[in-house]
Design a protein around this motif. Sequence first.
Motif, PDB file in Angstrom:
ATOM      1  N   SER A 169       7.618   9.082   6.485  1.00 29.52           N
ATOM      2  CA  SER A 169       7.715   8.736   7.897  1.00 29.52           C
ATOM      3  C   SER A 169       8.593   7.495   8.043  1.00 29.52           C
ATOM      4  CB  SER A 169       6.333   8.455   8.474  1.00 29.52           C
ATOM      5  OG  SER A 169       5.811   7.234   7.941  1.00 29.52           O
TER       6      SER A 169
ATOM      7  N   ARG B 222       3.132   2.966  17.726  1.00 29.48           N
ATOM      8  CA  ARG B 222       2.078   3.191  16.732  1.00 29.48           C
ATOM      9  C   ARG B 222       2.544   2.753  15.343  1.00 29.48           C
ATOM     10  NH1 ARG B 222       1.223   7.153  13.134  1.00 29.48           N
ATOM     11  NH2 ARG B 222       2.993   8.335  13.953  1.00 29.48           N
ATOM     12  N   LEU B 223       3.765   3.134  14.974  1.00 28.44           N
ATOM     13  CA  LEU B 223       4.278   2.770  13.650  1.00 28.44           C
ATOM     14  C   LEU B 223       4.570   1.269  13.562  1.00 28.44           C
ATOM     15  CD1 LEU B 223       6.630   5.774  12.815  1.00 28.44           C
ATOM     16  CD2 LEU B 223       4.406   5.244  11.820  1.00 28.44           C
ATOM     17  N   ARG B 224       5.061   0.695  14.663  1.00 29.02           N
ATOM     18  CA  ARG B 224       5.288  -0.761  14.654  1.00 29.02           C
ATOM     19  C   ARG B 224       3.981  -1.494  14.365  1.00 29.02           C
ATOM     20  NH1 ARG B 224       9.127  -2.033  19.929  1.00 29.02           N
ATOM     21  NH2 ARG B 224      10.623  -0.366  19.566  1.00 29.02           N
ATOM     22  N   ASN B 225       2.914  -1.057  15.018  1.00 28.34           N
ATOM     23  CA  ASN B 225       1.624  -1.720  14.832  1.00 28.34           C
ATOM     24  C   ASN B 225       1.079  -1.526  13.425  1.00 28.34           C
ATOM     25  OD1 ASN B 225       1.671  -2.660  17.451  1.00 28.34           O
ATOM     26  ND2 ASN B 225       0.483  -0.951  18.270  1.00 28.34           N
ATOM     27  N   GLN B 226       1.549  -0.493  12.730  1.00 35.11           N
ATOM     28  CA  GLN B 226       1.147  -0.295  11.341  1.00 35.11           C
ATOM     29  C   GLN B 226       1.925  -1.229  10.399  1.00 35.11           C
ATOM     30  OE1 GLN B 226       1.606   3.814  10.239  1.00 35.11           O
ATOM     31  NE2 GLN B 226       0.036   4.552  11.667  1.00 35.11           N
ATOM     32  N   ILE B 227       3.192  -1.466  10.727  1.00 30.88           N
ATOM     33  CA  ILE B 227       4.054  -2.248   9.844  1.00 30.88           C
ATOM     34  C   ILE B 227       3.841  -3.749  10.001  1.00 30.88           C
ATOM     35  CG2 ILE B 227       6.446  -2.776   9.219  1.00 30.88           C
ATOM     36  CD1 ILE B 227       5.552  -0.048   8.356  1.00 30.88           C
TER      37      ILE B 227
ATOM     38  N   ARG C 170       8.492   0.297   4.854  1.00 32.40           N
ATOM     39  CA  ARG C 170       7.683  -0.402   3.858  1.00 32.40           C
ATOM     40  C   ARG C 170       8.356  -0.351   2.490  1.00 32.40           C
ATOM     41  NH1 ARG C 170       1.801   1.730   3.630  1.00 32.40           N
ATOM     42  NH2 ARG C 170       2.420   3.344   5.097  1.00 32.40           N
TER      43      ARG C 170
ATOM     44  N   GLY D 254       7.829   4.624   9.315  1.00 34.77           N
ATOM     45  CA  GLY D 254       7.103   3.433   8.894  1.00 34.77           C
ATOM     46  C   GLY D 254       7.002   3.317   7.387  1.00 34.77           C
ATOM     47  N   GLN D 255       6.816   4.441   6.701  1.00 34.98           N
ATOM     48  CA  GLN D 255       6.750   4.424   5.242  1.00 34.98           C
ATOM     49  C   GLN D 255       8.096   4.029   4.645  1.00 34.98           C
ATOM     50  OE1 GLN D 255       5.431   8.483   4.741  1.00 34.98           O
ATOM     51  NE2 GLN D 255       3.282   7.888   4.454  1.00 34.98           N
TER      52      GLN D 255
ATOM     53  N   GLU E 194       0.832  -1.216   0.000  1.00 35.45           N
ATOM     54  CA  GLU E 194       0.000   0.000   0.000  1.00 35.45           C
ATOM     55  C   GLU E 194       0.864   1.262   0.000  1.00 35.45           C
ATOM     56  OE1 GLU E 194      -2.925  -0.203   3.106  1.00 35.45           O
ATOM     57  OE2 GLU E 194      -3.545  -2.246   2.566  1.00 35.45           O
TER      58      GLU E 194
END
Length: 360
Positions: free
Chosen positions: A135, A167-172, A141, A137-138, A122
């Motif tokens: 960011s 927060r970013l860990r949970n996104q990745i 990715r 996290g981006q 995504e």
Amino acid sequence: MAVIDIDLKFERPAFKLHAKFSSDHLATGLFGPSGSGKSTLLSLLAGLIRPQEGHFILDGIPLIDCGRGIHVPAHQRRIGMVFQESRLFPHLSVKANLSYGLKLLAEKDQRFTMQQIVDLLEIGDLLLQKPDQLSGGQKQRVALGRALLTSPRLLLLDEPLAALDVRLRNQILPFLRRVKEETAIPMLYVSHSIDETLFLTQQLAIIEQGEIVASGDFHEVMHDRRALSLAQSLGLDNLLHARLIENHAALGYDLAQCGDHTIVIPHAGHQVDDEIAIAFSSSNVALSTQRLAHVTIQNQLRGVVTSIDVIDYRTLVSVDVGFKVIAEVSAKSVEALDLAVGTEVYCLVKTQSIRSYAIS
């Protein structure tokens, strides 16, 4: 046939590594303290340094076999690496960074298209941006996407989320799980977070002072005496398999069924019927020779003492409650309660001392 089969020896001044384990799972977590040899092992697998002895076989193909003189060059191993820092090319756009991975392969060897990886992770709206516009996290990715576009036979992930906040860990993490499930590329995942690892896999290899001391299923490894120090440091010396039977999110607690016992645990977002692992430290278990009334401790598990061990000045009492519970108590307490093998006791465990993990 194992997906990965590793038996490597490497030595340099003041450090020796002997890594021996195999796994037939798509994802394996590599755990160990700083300086234990995790990064050295990844460098050996990637072909950045040479071992003195041993072999590394990936999906039946020997990439290292010192006895037969096989040492496939790093650029021919097709092993993708993702580090704690994204290591993107700062002067290139996201699309150009991703394309770099594709350019390393002949078209006939390209397993994925750019669009497939963009959709999987995504990142379609990031393609024209530069790394300094992303960011953390981006960036990770994109780094993962670049590694995938090299069509690797194996992914080595060296603490890829360590620099990110919760927060970013949970996104990745969901993207990492999707990569595992949708690409079927085996991965070796290095992390200091047991939560992260269990989100991806229950298969672990534990390394301490340059040696793999235990490997296999999470529950088996954490009950292996050779991994006792790690289990204790993680608060996992009591690790139980359970099923969530009631969810009381509004009140902050859930009920889990473990054997014949119903255990009260803090609410952690699990759903009814989820298979979970629940863990608590032996230092958070008290013992009583009778059930206690008028106390706030609701988890009182009746059992029988099966052993009393003194390890490094710590007194550990093992109790069979239908499964094993370990309590760390003082030698004085053992004497005061007249504890011995066969004594009937109650294991008292505070709800808030219990952690729970979703099982992948």
